[in-house]
Design a protein around this motif. Structure first.
Motif, PDB file in Angstrom:
ATOM      1  N   SER A  90       2.154  -2.195  -1.652  1.00  0.00           N
ATOM      2  CA  SER A  90       2.593  -3.592  -1.598  1.00  0.00           C
ATOM      3  C   SER A  90       2.456  -4.123  -0.180  1.00  0.00           C
ATOM      4  O   SER A  90       2.564  -3.378   0.799  1.00  0.00           O
ATOM      5  N   ARG A  91       2.210  -5.410  -0.094  1.00  0.00           N
ATOM      6  CA  ARG A  91       2.053  -6.070   1.204  1.00  0.00           C
ATOM      7  C   ARG A  91       2.383  -7.539   1.036  1.00  0.00           C
ATOM      8  O   ARG A  91       1.935  -8.186   0.104  1.00  0.00           O
ATOM      9  N   VAL A  92       3.182  -8.055   1.955  1.00  0.00           N
ATOM     10  CA  VAL A  92       3.447  -9.494   2.032  1.00  0.00           C
ATOM     11  C   VAL A  92       2.491 -10.049   3.076  1.00  0.00           C
ATOM     12  O   VAL A  92       2.398  -9.520   4.191  1.00  0.00           O
ATOM     13  N   PHE A  93       1.769 -11.091   2.699  1.00  0.00           N
ATOM     14  CA  PHE A  93       0.815 -11.747   3.589  1.00  0.00           C
ATOM     15  C   PHE A  93       1.323 -13.128   3.968  1.00  0.00           C
ATOM     16  O   PHE A  93       1.952 -13.805   3.144  1.00  0.00           O
ATOM     17  N   ASP A  94       1.026 -13.537   5.178  1.00  0.00           N
ATOM     18  CA  ASP A  94       1.319 -14.901   5.618  1.00  0.00           C
ATOM     19  C   ASP A  94       0.155 -15.789   5.218  1.00  0.00           C
ATOM     20  O   ASP A  94      -0.543 -16.371   6.062  1.00  0.00           O
ATOM     21  N   LEU A  95      -0.064 -15.844   3.903  1.00  0.00           N
ATOM     22  CA  LEU A  95      -1.159 -16.614   3.324  1.00  0.00           C
ATOM     23  C   LEU A  95      -0.680 -17.245   2.024  1.00  0.00           C
ATOM     24  O   LEU A  95       0.066 -16.611   1.273  1.00  0.00           O
ATOM     25  N   PRO A  96      -1.142 -18.457   1.746  1.00  0.00           N
ATOM     26  CA  PRO A  96      -0.851 -19.016   0.423  1.00  0.00           C
ATOM     27  C   PRO A  96      -1.470 -18.129  -0.662  1.00  0.00           C
ATOM     28  O   PRO A  96      -2.491 -17.470  -0.421  1.00  0.00           O
ATOM     29  N   THR A 118       0.836  -6.555  -5.025  1.00  0.00           N
ATOM     30  CA  THR A 118       1.336  -5.247  -5.447  1.00  0.00           C
ATOM     31  C   THR A 118       0.236  -4.590  -6.264  1.00  0.00           C
ATOM     32  O   THR A 118      -0.273  -5.184  -7.220  1.00  0.00           O
ATOM     33  N   MET A 119      -0.135  -3.386  -5.849  1.00  0.00           N
ATOM     34  CA  MET A 119      -1.161  -2.630  -6.559  1.00  0.00           C
ATOM     35  C   MET A 119      -0.537  -1.351  -7.104  1.00  0.00           C
ATOM     36  O   MET A 119       0.116  -0.622  -6.361  1.00  0.00           O
TER      37      MET A 119
END
Length: 154
Positions: free
Chosen positions: A19-25, A116-117
């Motif tokens: 999992s990763r939170v991105f600062d992207l729409p 989330t993968m």
């Protein structure tokens, strides 16, 4: 360097969850997986085929000094823009059998989104072999490039 991409491999399970939170729409995060040119940039690989549709397929390869060092392919089973991609993933010329990947894209705010993968392996042993490689560092580096490259599209 901080590992922003989290890789969870629970004991006695045939899966890993990334999992990763991105600062992207959300739309730009999804585009990084959908657009062949963007994908090539952040993954550092060449797209040979990318059919983003149900029953589509994909293939890509990575070269170093003109020699192919890695090749992968798979079938896309589900493709719902800005929501979900379900696909198989096969690393060619390796002992690893085909994996099943579930990619979920989630909007958190107007300017942030989460990927989330869930990757399911044929066996715990194959999963453990991958985890023992520098897999977590590699995917974190790729996701850092994704953030950096796609950020320029904002």
């Amino acid at each position: 360097m901080e590992q922003k991409t989290k890789v969870i491999a629970e004991d006695k399970k045939q899966e890993i969850v990334i999992s990763r939170v991105f600062d992207l729409p959300l739309e730009l995060l999804f585009k990084a997986y959908e657009d062949p040119e963007l994908f090539e940039q952040w993954m550092g690989t060449k797209i040979l085929k990318l059919e983003n549709k149900k029953h589509g397929s994909y293939a890509f390869e990575t070269s170093h000094n003109g020699i192919v060092v890695f090749r992968a392919n798979g079938t896309i089973h589900e493709f719902i823009p800005n929501q979900r991609i379900t696909r198989t993933f096969e690393m060619e010329n390796t002992p690893f059998p085909v994996q099943l990947e579930y990619l979920e894209f989630e909007k958190l705010t107007e300017e942030s989104s989460k990927l989330t993968m869930q990757i399911v392996f044929k066996s715990i042993e194959f999963r453990n072999q991958l985890v023992q490689m520098p897999f977590a560092q590699g995917i974190n580096m790729a996701h850092n490039r994704l953030q950096e490259i796609v950020n320029k599209l904002k």
